[in-house]
Structures are given as C-alpha cells and as structure tokens.
Design a protein around this motif. Structure first.
Motif, PDB file in Angstrom:
ATOM      1  N   PHE A 133     -24.276  -3.624 -54.259  1.00 14.13           N
ATOM      2  CA  PHE A 133     -25.473  -3.001 -53.836  1.00 14.13           C
ATOM      3  C   PHE A 133     -26.175  -2.285 -55.106  1.00 14.13           C
ATOM      4  O   PHE A 133     -27.111  -1.824 -55.217  1.00 14.13           O
ATOM      5  CB  PHE A 133     -25.012  -1.987 -52.777  1.00 14.13           C
ATOM      6  N   VAL A 134     -25.304  -2.038 -56.215  1.00 17.96           N
ATOM      7  CA  VAL A 134     -25.746  -1.517 -57.317  1.00 17.96           C
ATOM      8  C   VAL A 134     -26.045   0.050 -57.011  1.00 17.96           C
ATOM      9  O   VAL A 134     -25.195   0.917 -57.640  1.00 17.96           O
ATOM     10  CB  VAL A 134     -27.457  -1.958 -57.876  1.00 17.96           C
ATOM     11  N   ASP A 135     -26.879   0.409 -56.257  1.00 14.96           N
ATOM     12  CA  ASP A 135     -26.708   1.867 -55.820  1.00 14.96           C
ATOM     13  C   ASP A 135     -27.321   2.010 -54.544  1.00 14.96           C
ATOM     14  O   ASP A 135     -27.433   1.093 -53.838  1.00 14.96           O
ATOM     15  CB  ASP A 135     -27.973   2.534 -56.713  1.00 14.96           C
ATOM     16  N   VAL A 136     -27.380   3.214 -53.997  1.00 19.07           N
ATOM     17  CA  VAL A 136     -27.666   3.456 -52.383  1.00 19.07           C
ATOM     18  C   VAL A 136     -29.192   3.222 -52.313  1.00 19.07           C
ATOM     19  O   VAL A 136     -29.969   4.239 -52.228  1.00 19.07           O
ATOM     20  CB  VAL A 136     -27.114   4.693 -51.862  1.00 19.07           C
ATOM     21  N   ASP A 137     -29.598   2.430 -51.898  1.00 14.60           N
ATOM     22  CA  ASP A 137     -31.138   2.170 -51.884  1.00 14.60           C
ATOM     23  C   ASP A 137     -31.841   3.019 -50.661  1.00 14.60           C
ATOM     24  O   ASP A 137     -32.918   3.462 -50.663  1.00 14.60           O
ATOM     25  CB  ASP A 137     -31.355   0.659 -51.561  1.00 14.60           C
TER      26      ASP A 137
END
Length: 406
Positions: A133-137
């Motif tokens: 996800f890389v970060d919490v979009d």
C-alpha cells in the motif's frame, strides 16, 4: 520454477518520482529472485519511451496507456459504488493479460503495488499475495475533505470512505500488507480492523547516485545569488502544490526580510498552473529535469513545508543524501527517524519555518555540519539494500526475519 506477477499502477521507469523510485527498486529485487511478469500503466509518451527498460527486466509485460478521463472514471465510480481510485485504474487489457499469465505461467506470488491494484488479484489464486500500500491513501483523502469542505469535500470524503473499505478488503485477501513506515503501518492496522498481517518495508536511497562529491551543480541555479532554496517532487501532486504555494506566499517573504535576494526553486515534472502562475523574480518553476542531483547540489537549503504528508518523503531523503540542510514540517519528517536540530530542522508554523531557514542561512558552519550529518544518517540507515532486506522472505523465497508491527 516459481515465478512472480508484479502489478503496478505506474510503470516503474524512470525512477524519477516517489512511487516509481520504490516500485523500481522493488521490481529489480524481485527480478533477482525469479522471473517477473509485469502488468502496469503508462501515463504519457515519456512513460512509453521506457518500455525497453521494462522489457529488459521483466520476463513478460503488459503496458497499457492510462487514458481514461477523470470525469469518466468518476461517472463509473458513481454508477458502480466504487472509489474513483479503482475505476481510474481499471483496464480490460490489463485484466486479460493478468488472467492469461496466471493460467500459463507458474506464478507463486502476486505483488500488488498500491491499493488500486488489489482489484486485479483473483479471489481463487492459491499462491502468495503481497499488498504494498506504501501509505494509507484513504487517510490522505480524509485530510483533503477536512481542508476543502463543500461539494469537493463531500467527494473526497466519499473517496476516503470507499477507499478505506477497499484497503481493508485487499489487506484481508493478502498474506501480508506492506507500509512505508512504522507510523503508516500502525495507522493501517488500526483502520483495517487489526486482522491483517502488516509489515514495514521502508524506502531507501541510492547513496552512490546521490553523492555530493560526484555531482556537478546545475549552472543555471548555481550562478544565482545566495541563498537558493529548493523544493523537488511531482509538481501536479496536490500536497506538493500546496506546499510550494505556502513556501512562496507565506514563508519566502519572511526569509527575504533577512535575505532580500533569496530565491525559491520548484523542480519537478508537470507543474500545476497554480505553480506556473507563481513564477516571478526570485521564484523559478523549472519543471521536469533529467536528474535532480545537480539542482540539489546547486542549492543552499531544501524547504519542505508539507501540510498533508503520507509515508516517507523521498525528496527529503534525496536532499539529505546530497548533504543539503533541510527545513521541514513534522508531516514531511514522518518515518525518517533523523534527529531534529542535528540532521534536519523541524518546524510547524510559517514563522518558525522561516526562522529555522534564516538561522541556518546565517550560520553556514552549522548548516554544513547539519548537511554532513544528514548524509551520514542516510548512508547508515536508509540504503535500498537495508530497506529491502526482508523482501526476499516476504515474497516466499528465503527465511529471513520480517519487521512486523505490533
């Protein structure tokens, strides 16, 4: 022999923006483990020009032009009840390639890069699924909604709500969910109900490519008067645009009270019209450049006043690696771990940010010492080899200790 399917929302070439830098290095690492088949999108002709580089790494690939207008994606989202983030990245051609690859190749692992790609992972796939996800979009859209209000805020709140549900669904389908920092991983675990296995897979930096001793400063910038402040990144990305507008309209005037010749330099592809309109004496919008290192080398300070920030900011790591003193907000410093006052300077409001810049610009020995300490920190703690040390095990290829977030 097992193989890997890598699905990404943008072609991982060239590695010239945050998401591409991460996907590029992850893809190279996976390609060292097994043959990798890549399904991804191209945004423009410059992306298509990189298809040869992709083909050199991938065992096979499908590169689709992402040409769907935002209005059409929004209309589809309203009809289907899905987030726009999914409909904007839906492609029948990509889905067909993925279906065929899974039927004809011995795929043991699917690596989905970004939450939008979860829609392509079949429910009946029996192998390993990694959701990066890389970060919490969804949290980013929540922040937008609180800031904007009105009809735009309603649309952003809808996106946040639906995307949060999709993130939880994909995380529940995956064997492991990856986030870029411990902070993002903890937030994701909380928002996804705590059922999914969540691990931190941080970003890294190419210390050799970002070595100030090996880079010639960009002459166009180096010839300008002292001091030269810089901001780098994807310049049609809303948080970057807002940060640059803040720097030019609210922070730079304060700095110019002490340094009348101070200039601010916006370096990065696709500058938004709001930024182009700011260009004036002392404010330069350079647009896309072949390499960012010479521009960092010609600068005196990096100013990163982000108000909305998710994950780890590559622009900060790159400036630190180039031994450039960095003044930034807490949002921009999240997940980096460097010490305030020693390896970077953190401030929140406009006056404090301006004061931190002025203090460094007036004390060159301290500024240079901070820059050296910043590079030493990045070299010691943020190399790509260290960042991806757990990826081999996470992909199911070797027993190594993963960093789980409690």
């Amino acid at each position: 022999m097992s193989e890997i399917l890598f699905i990404a929302h943008r072609i991982p070439f060239p590695p010239d923006r945050g998401d591409k830098i991460r996907s590029h290095n992850v893809l190279k690492h996976l390609a060292d483990l097994a043959p990798v088949h890549v399904a991804t999108f191209a945004d423009d002709a410059l992306d298509y020009a990189e298809e040869g580089a992709l083909a050199a790494v991938a065992a096979s690939h499908c590169l689709v032009h992402r040409s769907k207008p935002l209005a059409l994606a929004a209309a589809e989202a309203m009809v289907t009840g899905k987030p726009i983030s999914l409909t904007a990245f839906h492609s029948r051609a990509l889905a067909d390639y993925i279906r065929t690859t899974l039927k004809t190749r011995p795929i043991s692992t699917i690596y989905g890069f970004s939450g939008q790609m979860g829609q392509y992972v079949p429910q009946d796939f029996q192998g390993r699924v990694i959701a990066d996800f890389v970060d919490v979009d969804s949290a980013k859209f929540e922040a937008y909604a609180k800031r904007d209000g009105g009809l735009k805020g309603w649309a952003e709140n809808r996106e946040a709500r639906l995307l949060r549900a999709e993130e939880a669904r994909f995380a529940g389908r995956a064997d492991v969910s990856l986030l870029i920092s411990d902070e993002e991983a903890a937030l994701f675990r909380l928002r996804s109900g705590g059922a999914a296995r969540v691990c931190t897979l941080p970003n890294g930096i190419d210390n050799q490519a970002f070595d100030p001793g090996e880079v010639r400063p960009e002459p166009q910038l180096a010839e300008l008067p002292y001091p030269r402040l810089i901001f780098t990144g994807q310049m049609d990305y809303a948080p970057n645009v807002d940060a640059c507008v803040r720097a030019v309209t609210r922070i730079l005037p304060r700095i110019r009270e002490a340094f009348p010749q101070a200039s601010f330099h916006i370096v990065g592809r696709n500058p938004a019209e709001r930024l182009s309109a700011l260009a004036s004496q002392g404010v330069h919008v350079w647009g896309r450049v072949p390499e960012v290192q010479p521009w960092l080398a010609a600068s005196d300070l990096a100013l990163v006043p982000l108000e909305i920030g998710r994950g780890v900011q590559n622009k900060v790591l790159e400036a630190m690696a180039m031994a450039l003193p960095v003044v930034l907000t807490p949002e921009a410093a999240t997940g980096i771990g460097a010490r305030d006052g020693a390896q970077l300077s953190i401030a929140s409001d406009d006056d404090a940010l301006a004061a931190a810049c002025i203090a460094l610009l007036q004390d060159l020995p301290h500024a240079r010492s901070m820059g050296r300490a910043a590079r030493e920190y990045v070299v010691g703690h943020a190399s790509w080899s260290a960042a991806l040390a757990d990826l081999t095990q996470l992909a199911g290829y070797a027993p190594m200790a993963a960093r789980d977030v409690a």
